[in-house]
Scaffold this active site. Structure first.
Site, PDB file in Angstrom:
ATOM      1  N   ASP A 165     -12.064 -55.264  74.051  1.00  0.00           N
ATOM      2  CA  ASP A 165     -13.080 -56.283  74.340  1.00  0.00           C
ATOM      3  C   ASP A 165     -12.665 -57.174  75.519  1.00  0.00           C
ATOM      4  O   ASP A 165     -11.618 -56.958  76.151  1.00  0.00           O
ATOM      5  CB  ASP A 165     -13.309 -57.092  73.045  1.00  0.00           C
ATOM      6  CG  ASP A 165     -14.747 -57.485  72.844  1.00  0.00           C
ATOM      7  OD1 ASP A 165     -15.456 -57.674  73.846  1.00  0.00           O
ATOM      8  OD2 ASP A 165     -15.166 -57.626  71.680  1.00  0.00           O
ATOM      9  N   ASP A 225     -24.155 -57.450  74.067  1.00  0.00           N
ATOM     10  CA  ASP A 225     -24.299 -56.845  72.737  1.00  0.00           C
ATOM     11  C   ASP A 225     -25.757 -56.550  72.378  1.00  0.00           C
ATOM     12  O   ASP A 225     -26.646 -57.377  72.577  1.00  0.00           O
ATOM     13  CB  ASP A 225     -23.751 -57.788  71.658  1.00  0.00           C
ATOM     14  CG  ASP A 225     -22.243 -57.882  71.707  1.00  0.00           C
ATOM     15  OD1 ASP A 225     -21.648 -57.536  72.741  1.00  0.00           O
ATOM     16  OD2 ASP A 225     -21.673 -58.326  70.699  1.00  0.00           O
TER      17      ASP A 225
HETATM   18  C1  GAL Z   1     -18.157 -58.449  71.117  1.00  0.00           C
HETATM   19  C2  GAL Z   1     -18.390 -56.967  71.220  1.00  0.00           C
HETATM   20  C3  GAL Z   1     -18.934 -56.491  69.894  1.00  0.00           C
HETATM   21  C4  GAL Z   1     -17.934 -56.792  68.801  1.00  0.00           C
HETATM   22  C5  GAL Z   1     -17.570 -58.281  68.808  1.00  0.00           C
HETATM   23  C6  GAL Z   1     -16.413 -58.583  67.874  1.00  0.00           C
HETATM   24  O1  GAL Z   1     -17.661 -58.930  72.319  1.00  0.00           O
HETATM   25  O2  GAL Z   1     -19.273 -56.689  72.268  1.00  0.00           O
HETATM   26  O3  GAL Z   1     -19.229 -55.115  69.949  1.00  0.00           O
HETATM   27  O4  GAL Z   1     -16.784 -56.021  69.004  1.00  0.00           O
HETATM   28  O5  GAL Z   1     -17.207 -58.723  70.102  1.00  0.00           O
HETATM   29  O6  GAL Z   1     -16.075 -59.933  67.877  1.00  0.00           O
END
Ligand code: GAL
Length: 506
Positions: A165, A225
């Protein structure tokens, strides 16, 4: 031609006529795609699996992972190709005095190696999550500055996959070079472990990963997301294009993410896939036909297919969507290419203020074409795909010559025509129909990719991978279909064998 195998002759001939064709190496059984590149040899076709984030967020533990994996085996999902069980954020509690990450002992009482062993015993693979920042997005410890230590630890646990991430990156973003360096540090660390670990970037399209990540990773998120909405705009997801998007955000709808793919389709390639984010099918925010659009368009664009719902409570209808082998074969096609949006018109808006129709097309490895007539408008309508539009690219390549495809006869196969019935899916869920041969429809509704890869199945013309024939398009012709509101017509076009064509012309 001494020393050159027939398969190579075929591949070379195909390249000369501008078509990339795969073949199977008989000694290893591996699918070989000429010109394919993967920086670490992994992921020549998009990864498939399950990730807990969309449905469970931080609410994860050992039994959720293992029970989900077992259900995926039982429901035939593993054998359709969904192999990775990816544990997302919120799994660790900190670092120990030697600097190694420590898993939460309440959630994971037997440790991570135990989970990896169990998953491997089921024929599944284990994915892990971290962030190229000082914290993960859920504010657990991140891997920035600890790349080698963390990679070594995951390798010692026999992890097969890393989702990496972008949160808390200490401002090391804003230019492609800054992001490249930060993500490359982990790429190098993973390489050094000597273990094959699929590397999946999750930097939301920040700094255009589709322009630099394919030499250091196996997939890269290209948007903020996803959320479980077909097309509702949300100001937390401000960009409508992936190029130059300064703030990817989150709460991006299916149509928002899909349309961001249009400009970057050429940056999808064997070994590196543009990741449109995890699938929402089953989470309840969309209608059945909207989920069919979601799954179809992710497949069309060679996105990784990661189930993002609770498999343990999956409805028959949603299992039927996730299990359509003809659509998965499109996703797993050895061409490893994304679709082209040939046209898009804005039409009667729905309650969200959005409304469009579009034609997306994709050329496949064996010369088949897939077309998606997408109606994201408010009312049903007859939609048309002309051969002129489908073959726009060969028509406009170099000095004009009518491309041969325009004067061919094409058979049209509907890739959703053999969708498994709810009854058949229910019998799989309740365990009364585990056997591939126990149902008369099973030869077209089910497929075992563990036994026969999609590439091989396509070569063998396995009926489960082609949907059902619903008509044909004559030379210079048009395919017309009535497409309901918020639906897609997904068709594979196959060139009619010339003998058949001659008979038709008599
Ligand atoms: C976001 C990511 C998601 C999930 C989330 C977890 O940045 O895009 O898919 O992993 O963090 O905190």
């Amino acid at each position: 031609m001494a020393g050159i195998s027939p398969a190579w002759v075929c591949a070379i001939a195909a390249l000369l006529v501008g078509q990339v064709v795969s073949y199977i190496d008989n000694s290893t059984g591996q699918v070989i795609v000429p010109g394919a590149s993967s920086y670490n040899g992994l992921n020549l076709v998009p990864q498939m699996g399950w990730d807990n984030w969309n449905a469970f967020q931080c609410n994860v533990n050992e039994s959720l992972l293992l029970n989900t994996a077992q259900a995926m085996v039982d429901y035939g999902l593993r054998d359709l190709g969904y192999q990775y069980i990816v544990l997302d954020d919120c799994w660790s509690i900190g670092r120990n005095s030697s600097g190694y990450l420590v898993e939460n002992p309440e959630k994971f009482p037997h440790g991570m190696k135990y989970i990896a062993d169990k998953l491997h015993g089921m024929g599944m693979k284990f994915g892990m999550y971290s962030s190229a920042g000082i914290f993960t997005c859920g504010r657990f410890p991140g891997s920035l500055g600890y790349e080698q230590k963390d990679a070594d630890l995951w390798a010692s646990w026999d992890v097969d996959y890393l989702k990496y991430d972008n949160c808390f990156n200490q401002g090391q973003s804003g230019t492609p070079q800054l992001s490249f360096n930060r993500y490359n540090a982990m790429s190098q660390a993973l390489n050094k472990t000597g273990r094959s670990i699929l590397y999946s970037l999750c930097n939301w399209g920040d700094d255009n990963p589709f322009d630099w990540a394919y030499t250091i990773s196996n997939s890269g998120r290209m948007s903020g997301d996803v959320y479980d909405s077909f097309n509702r705009p949300d100001s937390r997801c401000p960009c409508t294009e992936s190029i130059g998007c300064a703030w990817p955000g989150f709460h991006c709808s299916i149509m928002n993410i899909l349309n961001k793919m249009a400009a970057i389709q050429s940056r999808t390639m064997s070994g590196y896939f543009n990741d449109m984010d995890m699938l929402e099918v089953g989470n309840g925010g969309q209608t059945d036909s909207e989920y069919v659009v979601h799954f179809s368009m992710w497949a069309m664009n060679a996105s990784p297919l990661l189930i993002g719902t609770n498999v343990l409570t999956l409805s028959p209808a949603n299992l039927a969507i996730y299990s359509n082998p003809a659509v998965i074969a499109l996703n797993q096609d050895p061409s490893a290419s994304a679709a082209v949006r040939k046209w898009q018109y804005f039409v009667n808006p729905d309650e969200t203020g959005q409304g469009e129709i579009a034609l997306w097309t994709r050329s496949l490895d064996n010369g088949d074409q897939v077309i998606a007539l997408l109606n994201a408008g408010n009312t049903s309508m007859t939609m048309n795909a002309t051969l002129n539009d489908i073959f726009l690219d060969p028509r406009t390549a170099g000095a004009y010559q009518a491309p041969p495809q325009l004067s061919e006869m094409w058979d049209v196969y509907d890739l959703w025509a053999n969708r498994m019935s709810d009854n058949e899916a229910a019998s799989i869920i309740n365990g009364t129909s585990m056997n591939l041969t126990s149902n008369s429809n099973s030869t077209v509704t089910r497929y075992n990719a563990t036994a026969t890869s999609y590439a091989e199945g396509l070569k063998n013309n396995d009926m489960a991978l082609f949907g059902a024939k619903v008509g044909s398009i004559p030379p210079m012709g048009t395919w017309s279909a009535m497409i309901e509101r918020h639906s897609v017509g997904l068709y594979r076009l196959r060139q009619q064998p010339s003998g058949l064509r001659k008979r038709d012309e008599l």
